[in-house]
Design a protein around this motif. Structure first.
Motif: not given
Length: 650
Positions: A34-40, A103-121
């Protein structure tokens, strides 16, 4: 809330005490979705960012029904092994950080939430192959993870998401039309394409299985990064933007600003061409947008919006990208440094553009000259007319030159009028011309008989040739002609002169006989006092007056009698909203603008040739003279090739 129900919730008794429960993984993933994936488009953003982080140089995105029924991302990145696939579907599992430094982040993603969140909905399928390993695939439906199976794939990863939000049907009610969702996907892809000009991006609509539609294809750009960025922006935003944008490259205290910003005369009716990036991450940050608007404040009216693509680069530890669920906003450690860099960097670049105005002004002028095509009856429709301009013979050329001599006396083609008008100065003083023409009213144009010095036509704004309607100067250049609005141009010149004088001498302040005391909250008072030095340079002097009150000692003299409390509260609102305030400066510059309007050359005044040329030379030497104080152009330039095209000569 009504009188019968004064409380939203009934009082909690001992027997009704709520019990704290640990949510299962499926519920936790749906909450995260609900936080990460608002729409397609949110799903597309997360998956494409994963592809970029995997080192892909080619990313292909396909969708159906606006992304509601199918989204497929194909990349040629490093891929994953069969052992990695189940772990990739676990919450907070990522290869991009080790968790020791957020804080020392050099990539777009870093939370590891996108794939499991998409797979759940939705229904998610991942097929991947890492170099030196066999390809494998895994499927998850509504949070239920299947077994890893062998697959066929050359390289990279293919992620397919079907039936988004099928596991949470309530979310489907908030989806917009297919067209709106498809447009949102296109916007996300364009922003990522601008951030990575060295990567190829393709977007396709496969709703109709028999006939897919390619929305766009951006091949990887070649050359240096700055040049590659310019070419990518021309493809994504449009050639008009690229032709009317100036390069930006500035640095302050370890923060660098690069990109392209459009000229003020190339402005938009809405903020649709404002693209901001922090360490290549597309963001929609309120503070950055406010800084961009402040940089153009002196050139655009409130209803117009600047166009720009700006990239801010700094040490990752100086910016926190983990303050927004979708990472659309960031927080800088030294926000004032970044804001000051944007304002000063853009203004310096715009000042370096000098008198330049956008090419869209000339395009609109040429469009106004072209007649509208009238529809013909079907029986009379013919092919488009083609003008054939034959070259004149040498004899005809010599005769034409002879006809331009002052003593040329051809036979009149028409009987002479009974009362011919007296000859006027300029090109129309040939006797034969008056003998062959009927009487006209007094002309509304003045012509200069003496040719201007040859070196003046080589100048950017050329040599003045005529004045039309006592307001428009017509000048000749080597490549065409220039039409100048004398009042708007001189108004800008006077305005810039007044600003320069005020910058050199400072803003004079007037002391109040009785200081005005403004009662504020403790937090608001502290915020204002933090910016007291900046406000003092603009003639607004404030100091602490015990408790949370502020005493206004001086106000800018140029503003006359003002409501100090109202101004102070307006400044406070801007400080709270944007972290900085341009209100006082804007009010001062508005007064200078009105003074410039009254002190400039008025419409209807006849000007001599030397006055017109002096105005043109001052425009060439004055920054921002290509637009008036309201962002409108002060001149229009027409190329000779454009003029010839109007007459069918090309």
């Amino acid at each position: 809330m009504t009188l019968d129900t004064p409380n939203m919730h009934p009082p909690v008794t001992h027997s009704m005490r709520p019990v704290i429960r640990q949510l299962d993984d499926a519920a936790a993933n749906r909450i995260a979705a609900g936080e990460v994936v608002e729409r397609p488009s949110s799903a597309v953003k997360e998956l494409v960012e994963n592809a970029i982080d995997a080192g892909a140089t080619r990313v292909d995105v396909a969708y159906a029904d606006g992304g509601k029924t199918m989204i497929r991302i194909t990349d040629n990145g490093c891929g994953m092994t069969a052992e990695d696939l189940p772990l990739a579907l676990s919450r907070h599992a990522t290869s991009k950080i080790d968790g020791s430094d957020l804080l020392n982040i050099h990539t777009f993603g870093f939370r590891g939430e996108a794939l499991p969140s998409l797979g759940s909905v939705g229904r998610l399928t991942i097929t991947s192959r890492a170099e030196g390993f066999d390809a494998a695939t895994i499927t998850v439906n509504g949070g239920q993870i299947g077994a890893v199976k062998p697959a066929a794939l050359n390289r990279g990863t293919v992620v397919e998401l079907r039936d988004l939000f099928y596991a949470t049907p309530a979310r489907l009610k908030f989806m917009r039309t297919d067209r709106a969702e498809a447009q949102a996907i296109s916007d996300v892809m364009k922003r990522l394409a601008m951030a990575e000009p060295k990567i190829s991006f393709t977007l396709r609509d496969v709703t109709d299985g028999k006939r897919e539609r390619e929305i766009f294809r951006f091949d990887a750009e070649q050359g240096e990064m700055f040049d590659a960025l310019g070419m990518r922006l021309a493809r994504v935003i449009g050639r008009e933007f690229a032709d009317n944008a100036i390069p930006i490259d500035a640095e302050r205290e370890g923060v660098r600003l690069t990109g392209y910003a459009a000229l003020p005369t190339y402005s938009r009716g809405a903020a649709v061409e404002q693209f901001l990036f922090v360490n290549n991450r597309p963001v929609r940050d309120k503070m950055l947008i406010g800084a961009l608007r402040a940089a153009y404040m002196d050139f655009l009216s409130r209803e117009r919006h600047p166009a720009a693509a700006l990239f801010i680069s700094c040490d990752p530890e100086r910016v926190d990208v983990n303050v927004h669920p979708a990472k659309a906003e960031v927080r800088f450690r030294e926000s004032q440094v970044v804001r000051g860099l944007i304002v000063s960097g853009l203004r310096a670049a715009l000042g370096g553009a000098g008198h330049r105005a956008s090419t869209t002004v000339a395009d609109a002028t040429l469009a106004a000259f072209r007649p509208e095509a009238r529809p013909e009856p079907a029986a009379q429709q013919t092919f488009a007319r083609i003008y054939q301009m034959d070259r004149p013979s040498m004899g005809a050329t010599r005769a034409a030159y002879a006809a331009q001599a002052p003593d040329f006396r051809p036979a009149p083609a028409y009987p002479a009028p009974a009362c011919p008008s007296p000859p006027q100065e300029g090109f129309a003083e040939t006797t034969a011309f008056h003998e062959a023409q009927p009487t006209y009213d007094a002309p509304s144009a003045r012509f200069e008989t003496a040719p201007a010095a040859p070196d003046l036509t080589a100048r950017p704004l050329g040599a003045a040739r005529a004045q039309l309607h006592e307001n428009y100067i017509v000048a000749q250049t080597e490549r065409g002609m220039v039409i100048v609005d004398q009042h708007a141009a001189h108004e800008r010149l006077v305005y810039e002169r007044l600003k320069r004088q005020m910058a050199e001498n400072g803003v004079p302040a007037q002391a109040l006989l009785i200081p005005e005391i403004v009662e504020l909250s403790a937090g608001d008072a502290a915020l204002l006092l933090d910016h007291a030095d900046t406000l003092s340079k603009l003639g607004l002097s404030i100091e602490e007056f015990g408790g949370s009150a502020i005493a206004v000692r001086e106000t800018p003299a140029i503003l006359g009698e003002i409501n100090a409390e109202a101004m102070l509260r307006d400044v406070l609102d801007e400080l709270s909203d944007l972290g900085d305030s341009q209100l006082v400066q804007a009010k001062i510059e508005a007064v200078l603008s009105r003074m410039a309007c009254h002190g400039s050359i008025r419409s209807g005044r006849q000007m001599r040739a030397e006055e017109m040329n002096a105005l043109l030379r001052e425009m060439e030497a004055t920054p921002h003279s290509g637009q008036c104080n309201h962002g409108r152009p002060t001149y229009v330039e027409l190329k000779l090739s454009d003029i010839e095209r109007l007459f069918g000569r090309t």
